[in-house]
Write a protein that holds these residues in place. Structure first.
Motif, PDB file in Angstrom:
ATOM      1  N   CYS A  37       0.822  -1.207   0.000  1.00  0.00           N
ATOM      2  CA  CYS A  37       0.000   0.000   0.000  1.00  0.00           C
ATOM      3  C   CYS A  37       0.861   1.265   0.000  1.00  0.00           C
ATOM      4  CB  CYS A  37      -0.906   0.026   1.227  1.00  0.00           C
ATOM      5  SG  CYS A  37      -1.973  -1.420   1.388  1.00  0.00           S
ATOM      6  N   TYR A  38       0.606   2.128  -0.951  1.00  0.00           N
ATOM      7  CA  TYR A  38       1.217   3.454  -0.973  1.00  0.00           C
ATOM      8  C   TYR A  38       0.209   4.415  -1.593  1.00  0.00           C
ATOM      9  CZ  TYR A  38       4.570   7.236  -1.598  1.00  0.00           C
ATOM     10  OH  TYR A  38       5.211   8.452  -1.530  1.00  0.00           O
ATOM     11  N   LYS A  39      -0.236   5.360  -0.803  1.00  0.00           N
ATOM     12  CA  LYS A  39      -1.282   6.306  -1.199  1.00  0.00           C
ATOM     13  C   LYS A  39      -2.574   5.571  -1.575  1.00  0.00           C
ATOM     14  CE  LYS A  39       1.895   9.909  -2.824  1.00  0.00           C
ATOM     15  NZ  LYS A  39       2.290  10.795  -3.947  1.00  0.00           N
ATOM     16  N   ASP A  40      -2.912   4.555  -0.786  1.00  0.00           N
ATOM     17  CA  ASP A  40      -4.096   3.738  -1.071  1.00  0.00           C
ATOM     18  C   ASP A  40      -5.110   3.781   0.076  1.00  0.00           C
ATOM     19  OD1 ASP A  40      -3.084   2.810  -3.556  1.00  0.00           O
ATOM     20  OD2 ASP A  40      -1.842   1.345  -2.497  1.00  0.00           O
ATOM     21  N   GLY A  41      -5.082   4.836   0.879  1.00  0.00           N
ATOM     22  CA  GLY A  41      -5.944   4.917   2.059  1.00  0.00           C
ATOM     23  C   GLY A  41      -7.417   4.713   1.755  1.00  0.00           C
ATOM     24  N   GLN A  42      -7.890   5.263   0.640  1.00  0.00           N
ATOM     25  CA  GLN A  42      -9.308   5.116   0.288  1.00  0.00           C
ATOM     26  C   GLN A  42      -9.643   3.705  -0.188  1.00  0.00           C
ATOM     27  OE1 GLN A  42      -9.164   8.750  -2.387  1.00  0.00           O
ATOM     28  NE2 GLN A  42     -11.242   8.958  -1.598  1.00  0.00           N
TER      29      GLN A  42
ATOM     30  N   ASN B 116       5.125   3.447   4.180  1.00  0.00           N
ATOM     31  CA  ASN B 116       5.301   4.856   4.573  1.00  0.00           C
ATOM     32  C   ASN B 116       4.455   5.784   3.703  1.00  0.00           C
ATOM     33  OD1 ASN B 116       6.518   6.685   6.418  1.00  0.00           O
ATOM     34  ND2 ASN B 116       7.878   7.401   4.813  1.00  0.00           N
ATOM     35  N   SER B 117       3.208   5.412   3.533  1.00  0.00           N
ATOM     36  CA  SER B 117       2.294   6.214   2.730  1.00  0.00           C
ATOM     37  C   SER B 117       2.006   7.547   3.427  1.00  0.00           C
ATOM     38  CB  SER B 117       0.989   5.437   2.516  1.00  0.00           C
ATOM     39  OG  SER B 117       0.118   6.170   1.699  1.00  0.00           O
ATOM     40  N   PRO B 118       1.987   8.661   2.683  1.00  0.00           N
ATOM     41  CA  PRO B 118       1.758   9.972   3.311  1.00  0.00           C
ATOM     42  C   PRO B 118       0.302  10.230   3.680  1.00  0.00           C
ATOM     43  CG  PRO B 118       2.015  10.224   0.941  1.00  0.00           C
ATOM     44  CD  PRO B 118       2.278   8.776   1.239  1.00  0.00           C
ATOM     45  N   ASP B 119      -0.616   9.359   3.250  1.00  0.00           N
ATOM     46  CA  ASP B 119      -2.027   9.564   3.583  1.00  0.00           C
ATOM     47  C   ASP B 119      -2.370   8.847   4.887  1.00  0.00           C
ATOM     48  OD1 ASP B 119      -2.061   6.903   2.880  1.00  0.00           O
ATOM     49  OD2 ASP B 119      -3.209   7.163   1.036  1.00  0.00           O
ATOM     50  N   ASN B 120      -3.638   8.513   5.087  1.00  0.00           N
ATOM     51  CA  ASN B 120      -4.096   7.900   6.351  1.00  0.00           C
ATOM     52  C   ASN B 120      -4.114   6.370   6.294  1.00  0.00           C
ATOM     53  OD1 ASN B 120      -6.219   7.658   4.538  1.00  0.00           O
ATOM     54  ND2 ASN B 120      -7.802   7.900   6.108  1.00  0.00           N
TER      55      ASN B 120
ATOM     56  N   GLY C  73      -1.187  -5.523  10.139  1.00  0.00           N
ATOM     57  CA  GLY C  73      -0.655  -4.364   9.436  1.00  0.00           C
ATOM     58  C   GLY C  73       0.812  -4.170   9.759  1.00  0.00           C
ATOM     59  N   ILE C  74       1.595  -3.761   8.769  1.00  0.00           N
ATOM     60  CA  ILE C  74       3.010  -3.441   8.962  1.00  0.00           C
ATOM     61  C   ILE C  74       3.254  -2.058   8.375  1.00  0.00           C
ATOM     62  CG2 ILE C  74       5.370  -3.995   8.273  1.00  0.00           C
ATOM     63  CD1 ILE C  74       4.598  -6.914   8.246  1.00  0.00           C
ATOM     64  N   SER C  75       3.970  -1.220   9.121  1.00  0.00           N
ATOM     65  CA  SER C  75       4.368   0.089   8.606  1.00  0.00           C
ATOM     66  C   SER C  75       5.878   0.125   8.465  1.00  0.00           C
ATOM     67  CB  SER C  75       3.902   1.205   9.544  1.00  0.00           C
ATOM     68  OG  SER C  75       2.520   1.442   9.414  1.00  0.00           O
ATOM     69  N   HIS C  76       6.348   0.576   7.304  1.00  0.00           N
ATOM     70  CA  HIS C  76       7.780   0.749   7.074  1.00  0.00           C
ATOM     71  C   HIS C  76       8.210   2.152   7.498  1.00  0.00           C
ATOM     72  CE1 HIS C  76       8.163  -2.681   3.871  1.00  0.00           C
ATOM     73  NE2 HIS C  76       8.001  -3.126   5.102  1.00  0.00           N
ATOM     74  N   SER C  77       9.483   2.290   7.852  1.00  0.00           N
ATOM     75  CA  SER C  77       9.997   3.564   8.349  1.00  0.00           C
ATOM     76  C   SER C  77      10.122   4.617   7.252  1.00  0.00           C
ATOM     77  CB  SER C  77      11.358   3.350   9.015  1.00  0.00           C
ATOM     78  OG  SER C  77      12.287   2.824   8.073  1.00  0.00           O
ATOM     79  N   ARG C  78      10.232   4.180   6.011  1.00  0.00           N
ATOM     80  CA  ARG C  78      10.205   5.066   4.839  1.00  0.00           C
ATOM     81  C   ARG C  78       9.709   4.257   3.653  1.00  0.00           C
ATOM     82  NH1 ARG C  78      13.904   4.047   1.022  1.00  0.00           N
ATOM     83  NH2 ARG C  78      15.920   3.090   1.543  1.00  0.00           N
ATOM     84  N   ASN C  79       9.597   4.894   2.515  1.00  0.00           N
ATOM     85  CA  ASN C  79       9.125   4.194   1.327  1.00  0.00           C
ATOM     86  C   ASN C  79      10.265   3.390   0.703  1.00  0.00           C
ATOM     87  OD1 ASN C  79       8.628   4.584  -1.992  1.00  0.00           O
ATOM     88  ND2 ASN C  79       6.909   3.857  -0.798  1.00  0.00           N
ATOM     89  N   PHE C  80      10.144   2.073   0.759  1.00  0.00           N
ATOM     90  CA  PHE C  80      11.169   1.183   0.209  1.00  0.00           C
ATOM     91  C   PHE C  80      10.752   0.580  -1.131  1.00  0.00           C
ATOM     92  CE2 PHE C  80      12.226   1.321   4.673  1.00  0.00           C
ATOM     93  CZ  PHE C  80      13.612   1.341   4.678  1.00  0.00           C
ATOM     94  N   GLY C  81       9.522   0.839  -1.566  1.00  0.00           N
ATOM     95  CA  GLY C  81       9.064   0.305  -2.836  1.00  0.00           C
ATOM     96  C   GLY C  81       8.256  -0.972  -2.675  1.00  0.00           C
TER      97      GLY C  81
ATOM     98  N   HIS D 192      16.680  -4.928   3.320  1.00  0.00           N
ATOM     99  CA  HIS D 192      15.713  -4.685   2.244  1.00  0.00           C
ATOM    100  C   HIS D 192      14.698  -3.626   2.644  1.00  0.00           C
ATOM    101  CE1 HIS D 192      17.126  -8.870   1.457  1.00  0.00           C
ATOM    102  NE2 HIS D 192      17.074  -8.471   0.203  1.00  0.00           N
ATOM    103  N   PHE D 193      14.421  -3.517   3.941  1.00  0.00           N
ATOM    104  CA  PHE D 193      13.417  -2.592   4.458  1.00  0.00           C
ATOM    105  C   PHE D 193      13.637  -2.456   5.961  1.00  0.00           C
ATOM    106  CE2 PHE D 193      11.779  -6.895   4.183  1.00  0.00           C
ATOM    107  CZ  PHE D 193      11.472  -7.162   5.505  1.00  0.00           C
ATOM    108  N   VAL D 194      12.999  -1.477   6.542  1.00  0.00           N
ATOM    109  CA  VAL D 194      13.004  -1.311   8.001  1.00  0.00           C
ATOM    110  C   VAL D 194      11.555  -1.166   8.448  1.00  0.00           C
ATOM    111  CG1 VAL D 194      13.745   0.091   9.966  1.00  0.00           C
ATOM    112  CG2 VAL D 194      15.273  -0.210   8.001  1.00  0.00           C
TER     113      VAL D 194
END
Length: 653
Positions: A344-349, A377-381, A398-406, A633-635
């Protein structure tokens, strides 16, 4: 003698029945609401066939394994008496050990913690005679248990926890060790329903060793045990366990003899035609003296009368096939369980819709599943949306990454924590239709270990459709392995494939290439890929160029081969030109170059070739540089489950 109606009316309410969609819970709920209105029963899955006909005001659909749901339930109902009939693992086909402990022990702990500060009158827990394990022949409650299965261990642990809360914390609670309950609404796969079904057809079902015994207790007597415990439990015995059985040793031969009389059978039973269960013991019956003395309860319905009553109920069913298909063994396919992993990236809706569509798909298929949302690390909700979904459903992580890793790192992050027998990878923008998973699983059942979505058509601008098709064909031409045309990350991977993929430690991870590289038996499923449902695409022309570079440079040496070939050709041309120049100088010494154009073009050409060669070499060297640094690969920043955010403290790799 006081009637059951009077006894039920004496129980302090409101009354809460946990696990009311089960065999015992449904019978108990139905009996209670006959005589009072302040009774509530919980259930997880809808539809729940045992609850048909019960007014909705008495029913609460909730996932008890989610903490916030439990808090909300207790706040909503404010119960004084709680009957806990929740259990998992009593059936031979319920083999998920983690869910056995989570349901039978961890949930009990969560309930008792929340009940301690409340002014409740009674908490009565549905235990099991399986707690005695190999010592099941007439044990008294003070005998040490000898559990012989995960289910038995979980029940022993819950019984000890209840004893601690009752004896040390003075919580009015008790554990009822039920023996073999039977009666209306019992799971159709069990012994007594099969005895009745075959008996009415004039035959016997398959039977185990005739000398194996059981202590059969009719479900009405079992419900009565809950009522008597709520009325008679005293502080001196808070936390105690009580045996709930008839005290009669009934062998399988006795069962066959009784059914012969009731159904007037003319044939003889065939014993040992059914294998014994792993935890079966020869003698399994109760000692109930403590229960009679302290709870004023004893079984009153004989096995013969109970069998007749159950047969009468079965005969009155309008749709017997529906009842037989309602068995838990048909409920969930745990062999073909699936972990859905959504990047998910910018997929809040889109996330709530993705969840609803996935859940509907899995429920329709009746397979065990989990849903893992990776918030890259999506900038939305997105994070808040995922957290809210985990509050409602314990199957969602749910898992949240510390930044956008792709997306490639996001998929790998989900693959590492997945627990089911296959993983399905989807983009969070709903361009990968969840409903296609049903076809993926069909192919998986046929023996394919990788099933990918093949895009026959895209709902996208014409130039992008052309660009995608050109990329796959160029990649196929250049690469030393064959990757399916028009196949993205959307795919199902068998657990063996997942294990193989996770062995690849390369940092510039290109999943489609790795998926093709590992091999296994693969098949495609055609579909039309729709446009993004919400917002704008995060892809761009330059991102697609980067994707092309990633794929070609990871799985092709062709660019280097082209450079080598070009270098050889140019070297040969240079030698030929030098020889020609010498020959012309000897034969025609007056010939002199008449301009600088040829020289200029030659310099520009060879200079461009050198720069192009250096650029390609630089790309490969950059990949080497990235790999040797061995960065993760990610954090992961945190993990979300059951409405809680848990920070990641350990190193992520």
């Amino acid at each position: 003698m006081i009637s059951i109606e009077e006894k039920i009316k004496k129980i302090q309410g409101p009354i809460l029945v946990l696990g009311a969609s089960g065999f015992l819970g449904a019978n108990l709920l139905k009996k209670l609401i006959q005589y009072r209105d302040d009774v509530f029963g919980t259930f997880f899955h809808a539809p729940a066939w045992r609850l048909d006909g019960i007014p909705t005001k008495h029913l609460i659909q909730t996932d008890l394994l989610v903490n916030s749901n439990l808090d909300s339930l207790l706040s909503q109902t404010s119960p004084k008496t709680i009957f806990n009939c929740v259990a998992y693992g009593a059936y031979s086909f319920e083999t998920d050990s983690s869910l056995i402990y989570q349901t039978n022990f961890n949930l009990t702990e969560k309930i008792l913690i929340r009940l301690e500060p409340l002014n409740i009158v009674a908490y009565v827990h549905s235990g099991s005679s399986s707690e005695y394990g190999d010592k099941a022949a007439g044990p008294v409650e003070s005998d040490l248990p000898d559990p012989n299965s995960d289910y038995a261990v979980s029940k022993v642990a819950a019984a000890n926890l209840i004893r601690y809360y009752g004896q040390k914390k003075k919580l009015p609670c008790a554990n009822l060790r039920f023996y073999s309950i039977y009666g209306p609404l019992e799971d159709s796969s069990r012994l007594i329903p099969n005895v009745i079904k075959h008996g009415l057809l004039g035959e016997y079902p398959s039977l185990v060793n005739p000398e194996i015994s059981r202590d059969f207790i009719y479900v009405d007597d079992a419900c009565g045990a809950f009522v008597e415990t709520a009325l008679h439990l005293r502080p001196a015995h808070f936390g105690d366990s009580f045996n709930i059985g008839s005290g009669q040793k009934t062998t399988i031969r006795n069962v066959a003899d009784t059914s012969k009389e009731i159904f007037n059978l003319k044939t003889e039973p065939v014993f040992n035609s059914l294998p014994d269960r792993n935890w079966d013991v020869q003698n399994w019956f109760a000692s109930t003296s403590k229960t009679k003395q302290l709870l004023d309860w004893q079984a009153r319905i004989t096995f013969e009368d109970g069998l007749k009553a159950t047969a009468e109920w079965y005969s009155g069913l309008e749709d017997k096939k529906k009842y037989e298909k309602s068995s838990k063994k048909f409920e969930l396919d745990t062999k073909h369980s699936v972990s859905a992993i959504i990047a998910c990236y910018k997929d809040g809706q889109a996330i709530p819709l993705m969840y609803e569509r996935l859940k509907a798909t899995f429920d329709k298929m009746k397979i065990d599943y989990e849903i893992i949302f990776i918030n890259d690390n999506s900038p939305d909700n997105s994070e808040e949306t995922i957290l809210e979904i985990t509050r409602k459903d314990h199957r969602v992580i749910g898992i949240s990454h510390s930044r956008n890793f792709g997306s490639q790192a996001a998929f790998r992050s989900g693959l590492e924590i997945s627990t089911k027998n296959a993983c399905v990878l989807l983009d969070g923008d709903l361009q990968d239709p969840p409903e296609l998973i049903e076809k993926f699983v069909e192919k998986w059942r046929e023996g394919y270990e990788v099933v990918y979505g093949s895009r026959t058509k895209r709902e996208a601008p014409f130039y992008m459709q052309i660009a995608y098709k050109v990329f796959y064909r160029i990649f196929d031409y250049f690469s030393y392995l064959r990757i399916p045309h028009d196949a993205g990350d959307f795919s199902l991977l068998d657990r063996r494939v997942v294990t193989a993929i996770l062995q690849f430690q390369e940092r510039d991870f290109f999943l489609r290439g790795v998926r093709a590289y590992v091999g296994f038996k693969q098949a495609g499923v055609n579909y039309t890929r729709p446009e993004r449902l919400f917002g704008k695409t995060t892809n761009s022309f330059f991102k697609n160029i980067d994707w092309a570079k990633k794929g070609i440079l990871s799985y092709s040496y062709t660019p280097l081969s082209i450079l080598s070939f070009t270098g050889v050709i140019l070297f040969l041309m240079s030698i030929c030109l030098a020889i020609l120049q010498v020959v012309l100088r000897i034969l025609m010494p007056d010939i002199v170059p008449k301009g600088t154009t040829t020289v200029l073009f030659a310099i520009l050409f060879f200079g461009s070739v050198n720069l192009f060669a250096l650029a390609i070499l630089g790309e490969y060297i950059a990949k080497i540089f990235e790999e040797v640094k061995q960065r993760p690969h990610f954090v992961r920043k945190n993990i979300m489950h059951s409405g809680e955010i848990r920070e990641i403290l350990k190193k992520n790799i």
